[in-house]
Write an enzyme that holds these catalytic residues in place. Structure first.
Site, PDB file in Angstrom:
ATOM      1  N   CYS A   1       0.847  -1.192   0.000  1.00  0.00           N
ATOM      2  CA  CYS A   1       0.000   0.000   0.000  1.00  0.00           C
ATOM      3  C   CYS A   1       0.883   1.243   0.000  1.00  0.00           C
ATOM      4  O   CYS A   1       1.764   1.392   0.851  1.00  0.00           O
ATOM      5  CB  CYS A   1      -0.897  -0.019   1.239  1.00  0.00           C
ATOM      6  SG  CYS A   1      -1.710   1.552   1.578  1.00  0.00           S
ATOM      7  N   GLU A   2       0.661   2.137  -0.967  1.00  0.00           N
ATOM      8  CA  GLU A   2       1.511   3.316  -1.059  1.00  0.00           C
ATOM      9  C   GLU A   2       1.193   4.354   0.012  1.00  0.00           C
ATOM     10  O   GLU A   2       1.968   5.303   0.194  1.00  0.00           O
ATOM     11  CB  GLU A   2       1.400   3.946  -2.439  1.00  0.00           C
ATOM     12  CG  GLU A   2       0.066   4.579  -2.764  1.00  0.00           C
ATOM     13  CD  GLU A   2       0.043   5.184  -4.161  1.00  0.00           C
ATOM     14  OE1 GLU A   2       0.980   4.922  -4.938  1.00  0.00           O
ATOM     15  OE2 GLU A   2      -0.913   5.914  -4.461  1.00  0.00           O
ATOM     16  N   HIS A   3       0.105   4.184   0.739  1.00  0.00           N
ATOM     17  CA  HIS A   3      -0.269   5.146   1.777  1.00  0.00           C
ATOM     18  C   HIS A   3       0.344   4.804   3.137  1.00  0.00           C
ATOM     19  O   HIS A   3       0.625   5.702   3.925  1.00  0.00           O
ATOM     20  CB  HIS A   3      -1.794   5.224   1.897  1.00  0.00           C
ATOM     21  CG  HIS A   3      -2.463   5.635   0.640  1.00  0.00           C
ATOM     22  ND1 HIS A   3      -3.630   5.045   0.183  1.00  0.00           N
ATOM     23  CD2 HIS A   3      -2.127   6.561  -0.289  1.00  0.00           C
ATOM     24  CE1 HIS A   3      -3.983   5.610  -0.970  1.00  0.00           C
ATOM     25  NE2 HIS A   3      -3.096   6.531  -1.275  1.00  0.00           N
ATOM     26  N   HIS A   4       0.512   3.501   3.409  1.00  0.00           N
ATOM     27  CA  HIS A   4       1.026   3.087   4.724  1.00  0.00           C
ATOM     28  C   HIS A   4       2.258   2.199   4.638  1.00  0.00           C
ATOM     29  O   HIS A   4       2.817   1.830   5.670  1.00  0.00           O
ATOM     30  CB  HIS A   4      -0.069   2.345   5.509  1.00  0.00           C
ATOM     31  CG  HIS A   4      -1.288   3.168   5.753  1.00  0.00           C
ATOM     32  ND1 HIS A   4      -2.402   3.110   4.931  1.00  0.00           N
ATOM     33  CD2 HIS A   4      -1.585   4.070   6.720  1.00  0.00           C
ATOM     34  CE1 HIS A   4      -3.329   3.943   5.368  1.00  0.00           C
ATOM     35  NE2 HIS A   4      -2.868   4.536   6.451  1.00  0.00           N
TER      36      HIS A   4
ATOM     37  N   GLN B   1      -4.907  -0.748  -5.073  1.00  0.00           N
ATOM     38  CA  GLN B   1      -5.444  -1.907  -5.786  1.00  0.00           C
ATOM     39  C   GLN B   1      -6.159  -1.508  -7.068  1.00  0.00           C
ATOM     40  O   GLN B   1      -6.084  -2.221  -8.079  1.00  0.00           O
ATOM     41  CB  GLN B   1      -6.380  -2.685  -4.868  1.00  0.00           C
ATOM     42  CG  GLN B   1      -6.882  -3.991  -5.474  1.00  0.00           C
ATOM     43  CD  GLN B   1      -7.700  -4.805  -4.481  1.00  0.00           C
ATOM     44  OE1 GLN B   1      -7.445  -4.774  -3.284  1.00  0.00           O
ATOM     45  NE2 GLN B   1      -8.692  -5.523  -4.968  1.00  0.00           N
TER      46      GLN B   1
ATOM     47  N   HIS C   1      -6.074  -5.980   2.869  1.00  0.00           N
ATOM     48  CA  HIS C   1      -5.100  -4.913   3.093  1.00  0.00           C
ATOM     49  C   HIS C   1      -4.756  -4.824   4.579  1.00  0.00           C
ATOM     50  O   HIS C   1      -5.639  -4.622   5.419  1.00  0.00           O
ATOM     51  CB  HIS C   1      -5.673  -3.575   2.616  1.00  0.00           C
ATOM     52  CG  HIS C   1      -5.865  -3.504   1.131  1.00  0.00           C
ATOM     53  ND1 HIS C   1      -5.140  -2.656   0.323  1.00  0.00           N
ATOM     54  CD2 HIS C   1      -6.691  -4.193   0.297  1.00  0.00           C
ATOM     55  CE1 HIS C   1      -5.521  -2.811  -0.933  1.00  0.00           C
ATOM     56  NE2 HIS C   1      -6.461  -3.746  -0.966  1.00  0.00           N
TER      57      HIS C   1
ATOM     58  N   CYS D   1      -3.308  -2.495   6.028  1.00  0.00           N
ATOM     59  CA  CYS D   1      -3.579  -1.156   6.556  1.00  0.00           C
ATOM     60  C   CYS D   1      -5.017  -1.058   7.072  1.00  0.00           C
ATOM     61  O   CYS D   1      -5.339  -0.133   7.837  1.00  0.00           O
ATOM     62  CB  CYS D   1      -3.309  -0.081   5.503  1.00  0.00           C
ATOM     63  SG  CYS D   1      -4.250  -0.281   3.971  1.00  0.00           S
TER      64      CYS D   1
END
Length: 207
Positions: free
Chosen positions: A96-99, A137, A165, A167
């Site tokens: 995940c590019e956010h977490h 995704q 996920h 996250c």
């Protein structure tokens, strides 16, 4: 992405070497960054238990963010096969590019052949090509479908990804076991209801 178009005629086509065109990972810098992160989290990276952790983490991320090179092998569709080709339950692991936490699950990838057919293992290779990156995704699903449509010139492409996920399961709402489903369709599989229905039925999903 380093790639070139594939000929749609029936003459032999040399395998196309596929390499992800990304910046190389700076492992020494990554190790220093992990050590700094450990300090920021109140841990001592020089302790006997954590002394090798920065190196291990840096190499782990290098592995998770580096897809393997492969040759895109196609063959003439001499028999004129015009039914769906579907590879189900292809393992998917991404970040995940956010977490920067993993998400993992399975991909179902199908296509309706045109003049050429694809070596079946290459469907899994294409999934890995885009999954080994910082991702969301939705984008991953579309990238796989778009890439196959552009490079194989089929009559239709369908991609479904089901993933959990971390996250979501390890933090925040902590929705353990929750799976996210995304899809991307091209050509006949998008435009023809009966073909669309067949694709989703074979993946085990309701359209």
């Amino acid at each position: 992405m380093s790639a070139m178009a594939i000929s749609a005629d029936l003459e032999p086509v040399a395998p196309l070497r596929i390499v992800a065109g990304r910046e190389r990972i700076d492992l020494p810098a990554a190790e220093r960054a992990v050590a700094d992160l450990l300090r920021a989290l109140g841990r001592d990276p020089d302790s006997v238990h954590l002394a090798d952790t920065p190196r291990r983490v840096a190499h782990a991320y290098e592995e998770m963010l580096t897809p393997r090179e492969f040759s895109l092998t196609t063959f003439p569709n001499d028999e004129g096969y015009d039914e769906l080709v579907l590879a189900k339950d292809i393992p998917v692991q991404s970040l995940c590019e956010h977490h920067m936490l993993p998400f993992q699950g399975v991909a179902h990838v199908g296509y309706l052949p045109g003049d050429r057919i694809l070596g079946l293992s290459k469907l899994a290779r294409v999934v890995e090509l885009f999954a080994r990156d910082f991702q969301v995704q939705e984008r991953l699903t579309k990238q796989v479908a778009d890439w196959l449509q552009d490079h194989l010139a089929p009559k239709g492409v369908g991609v479904v990804i089901e993933a959990e996920h971390q996250c979501m399961s390890l933090r925040g709402v902590r929705a353990i076991g929750s799976r996210t489903v995304t899809s991307s369709l091209h050509g006949i599989l998008r435009d023809k209801p009966s073909s669309r229905q067949e694709f989703f039925a074979l993946t085990g999903l309701t359209p």
